[in-house]
Design a protein around this motif. Structure first.
Motif, mmCIF file in Angstrom:
data_model
loop_
_atom_site.group_PDB
_atom_site.id
_atom_site.type_symbol
_atom_site.label_atom_id
_atom_site.label_comp_id
_atom_site.label_asym_id
_atom_site.label_seq_id
_atom_site.Cartn_x
_atom_site.Cartn_y
_atom_site.Cartn_z
ATOM 1 N N MET A 1 7.247 -60.972 22.866
ATOM 2 C CA MET A 1 5.460 -60.896 22.906
ATOM 3 C C MET A 1 4.939 -59.882 23.704
ATOM 4 S SD MET A 1 4.988 -62.424 20.127
ATOM 5 C CE MET A 1 3.078 -62.003 20.087
ATOM 6 N N ILE A 2 5.581 -60.057 25.032
ATOM 7 C CA ILE A 2 5.205 -58.945 26.044
ATOM 8 C C ILE A 2 5.718 -57.500 25.503
ATOM 9 C CG2 ILE A 2 5.616 -58.191 28.212
ATOM 10 C CD1 ILE A 2 5.572 -61.053 29.219
ATOM 11 N N SER A 3 7.175 -57.396 24.896
ATOM 12 C CA SER A 3 7.341 -56.124 24.700
ATOM 13 C C SER A 3 6.808 -55.615 23.243
ATOM 14 C CB SER A 3 8.965 -56.393 24.081
ATOM 15 O OG SER A 3 9.313 -55.147 23.724
ATOM 16 N N LEU A 4 6.334 -56.604 22.494
ATOM 17 C CA LEU A 4 5.565 -56.183 21.356
ATOM 18 C C LEU A 4 4.126 -55.615 21.780
ATOM 19 C CD1 LEU A 4 5.506 -55.972 18.235
ATOM 20 C CD2 LEU A 4 4.505 -58.361 18.424
ATOM 21 N N ILE A 5 3.397 -56.462 22.634
ATOM 22 C CA ILE A 5 2.094 -55.925 23.095
ATOM 23 C C ILE A 5 2.021 -54.873 23.741
ATOM 24 C CG2 ILE A 5 0.099 -56.716 24.268
ATOM 25 C CD1 ILE A 5 0.688 -59.723 23.427
ATOM 26 N N GLY A 6 3.182 -54.570 24.758
ATOM 27 C CA GLY A 6 3.047 -53.447 25.571
ATOM 28 C C GLY A 6 3.487 -52.243 24.554
ATOM 29 N N SER A 7 4.366 -52.195 23.768
ATOM 30 C CA SER A 7 4.714 -51.108 22.859
ATOM 31 C C SER A 7 3.517 -50.866 21.847
ATOM 32 C CB SER A 7 6.156 -51.160 22.391
ATOM 33 O OG SER A 7 6.086 -52.232 21.250
ATOM 34 N N THR A 8 2.978 -51.702 21.480
ATOM 35 C CA THR A 8 1.780 -51.269 20.389
ATOM 36 C C THR A 8 0.566 -50.600 21.491
ATOM 37 O OG1 THR A 8 2.392 -53.255 19.211
ATOM 38 C CG2 THR A 8 0.099 -52.391 18.937
ATOM 39 N N ALA A 9 0.589 -51.255 22.755
ATOM 40 C CA ALA A 9 -0.735 -50.426 23.413
ATOM 41 C C ALA A 9 -0.163 -49.202 23.740
ATOM 42 C CB ALA A 9 -0.761 -51.580 24.650
ATOM 43 N N LEU A 10 1.016 -49.002 24.053
ATOM 44 C CA LEU A 10 1.311 -47.647 24.519
ATOM 45 C C LEU A 10 1.009 -46.947 23.208
ATOM 46 C CD1 LEU A 10 4.412 -48.164 26.710
ATOM 47 C CD2 LEU A 10 2.144 -47.082 27.468
ATOM 48 N N PHE A 11 1.466 -47.266 21.940
ATOM 49 C CA PHE A 11 1.216 -46.376 20.828
ATOM 50 C C PHE A 11 -0.417 -46.010 20.623
ATOM 51 C CE2 PHE A 11 -0.186 -46.813 16.384
ATOM 52 C CZ PHE A 11 0.677 -45.428 15.600
ATOM 53 N N ILE B 1 4.639 -38.950 16.583
ATOM 54 C CA ILE B 1 4.701 -38.628 17.943
ATOM 55 C C ILE B 1 4.483 -40.026 18.605
ATOM 56 C CG2 ILE B 1 3.880 -37.477 20.201
ATOM 57 C CD1 ILE B 1 3.622 -35.104 18.563
ATOM 58 N N ALA B 2 3.206 -40.321 18.507
ATOM 59 C CA ALA B 2 2.884 -41.824 18.868
ATOM 60 C C ALA B 2 3.811 -42.923 18.529
ATOM 61 C CB ALA B 2 1.343 -42.178 18.500
ATOM 62 N N GLY B 3 4.375 -42.985 17.405
ATOM 63 C CA GLY B 3 5.294 -43.947 16.891
ATOM 64 C C GLY B 3 6.732 -43.700 17.764
ATOM 65 N N ILE B 4 6.899 -42.404 18.046
ATOM 66 C CA ILE B 4 8.004 -42.195 19.116
ATOM 67 C C ILE B 4 7.945 -42.779 20.348
ATOM 68 C CG2 ILE B 4 9.583 -40.640 20.081
ATOM 69 C CD1 ILE B 4 9.147 -38.798 17.289
ATOM 70 N N VAL B 5 6.742 -42.767 20.829
ATOM 71 C CA VAL B 5 6.409 -43.263 22.228
ATOM 72 C C VAL B 5 6.448 -44.753 21.969
ATOM 73 C CG1 VAL B 5 4.451 -43.685 24.007
ATOM 74 C CG2 VAL B 5 4.856 -41.292 22.980
ATOM 75 N N MET B 6 6.090 -45.245 20.774
ATOM 76 C CA MET B 6 6.107 -46.788 20.654
ATOM 77 C C MET B 6 7.728 -47.284 20.754
ATOM 78 S SD MET B 6 4.610 -49.130 17.679
ATOM 79 C CE MET B 6 4.359 -50.790 17.974
ATOM 80 N N ALA B 7 8.480 -46.385 19.890
ATOM 81 C CA ALA B 7 10.012 -46.849 19.588
ATOM 82 C C ALA B 7 10.413 -46.767 21.124
ATOM 83 C CB ALA B 7 10.454 -45.809 18.727
ATOM 84 N N VAL B 8 10.299 -45.796 21.750
ATOM 85 C CA VAL B 8 10.901 -45.616 23.037
ATOM 86 C C VAL B 8 10.736 -46.569 24.223
ATOM 87 C CG1 VAL B 8 11.314 -44.000 25.196
ATOM 88 C CG2 VAL B 8 11.320 -43.044 22.975
ATOM 89 N N SER B 9 9.227 -46.790 24.163
ATOM 90 C CA SER B 9 8.801 -47.787 25.163
ATOM 91 C C SER B 9 9.266 -49.259 24.678
ATOM 92 C CB SER B 9 7.397 -47.807 25.079
ATOM 93 O OG SER B 9 6.528 -48.301 23.911
ATOM 94 N N SER B 10 9.469 -49.483 23.232
ATOM 95 C CA SER B 10 10.072 -50.780 22.729
ATOM 96 C C SER B 10 11.426 -51.088 23.464
ATOM 97 C CB SER B 10 9.968 -50.917 21.168
ATOM 98 O OG SER B 10 10.683 -50.168 20.583
ATOM 99 N N PHE B 11 12.240 -50.063 23.171
ATOM 100 C CA PHE B 11 13.543 -50.250 23.807
ATOM 101 C C PHE B 11 13.527 -50.227 25.352
ATOM 102 C CE2 PHE B 11 14.799 -47.949 19.842
ATOM 103 C CZ PHE B 11 15.679 -48.793 19.465
#
Length: 165
Positions: free
Chosen positions: A132-142, A114-124
């Motif tokens: 790098m902002i996208s990577l850090i942001g989606s990782t933080a949301l994960f 579920i956390a991975g899905i949050v990360m995938a959606v946020s990365s899109f």
């Protein structure tokens, strides 16, 4: 998230056509990791014949799926065929490993998934920003999602804290 930049850095802009394939093949990393764990389990229990049969048959399945998926979907289909073949091989490896060692229920993966899905959606959602902002942001949301839904049991956090501090 960083497939374009990685391809450009390693191979140059002439390989831009490979970017979608690289994006698809990131799923291979997870599958091959899980396959390796199951293979090590079989080898540790002396089930080398089962290992050999599954990996040989799996290689054949991968080849067939790559050919079929490539014919249907082009280069991205080739990547998808590899992933599909590895997934089929993983099913057989899990069954064989489960016959020699008790494996935990796959339900323990639900919360991290579920956390991975949050990360995938946020990365899109963050894809238009600097990679790098996208990577850090989606990782933080994960991480936030994982801890919010108690995806990492408290006992494991305590265990890590005791060992690391």
């Amino acid at each position: 998230i960083v497939a374009r930049q990685a391809v450009f850095l390693i191979y140059g802009p002439g390989y831009e056509g490979a970017v979608p394939v690289v994006r698809v093949l990131t799923g291979y990393v997870l599958l091959t990791l899980l396959n390796s764990i199951m293979i090590c389990t079989l080898i540790a229990f002396g089930r080398t014949t089962a290992y050999s049969l599954i990996v040989s048959g799996g290689a054949l399945i991968v080849c067939v799926m790559v050919v079929v998926f490539t014919a249907l979907f082009g280069p991205v289909g080739a990547g998808a065929g590899i992933i599909a073949g590895e997934a089929v091989m993983l099913v057989f490896l899990i069954r064989a490993a489960h016959s020699v060692a008790p494996l935990p229920s796959l339900l323990f993966l639900l919360k991290p998934a579920i956390a991975g899905i949050v990360m995938a959606v946020s990365s899109f959602a963050l894809a238009g920003l600097h990679p790098m902002i996208s990577l850090i942001g989606s990782t933080a949301l994960f991480v936030i999602a994982l801890f919010s839904i108690n995806g990492v049991p408290r006992r494991e956090i305590r265990y890590l804290r005791e060992r690391l501090i």
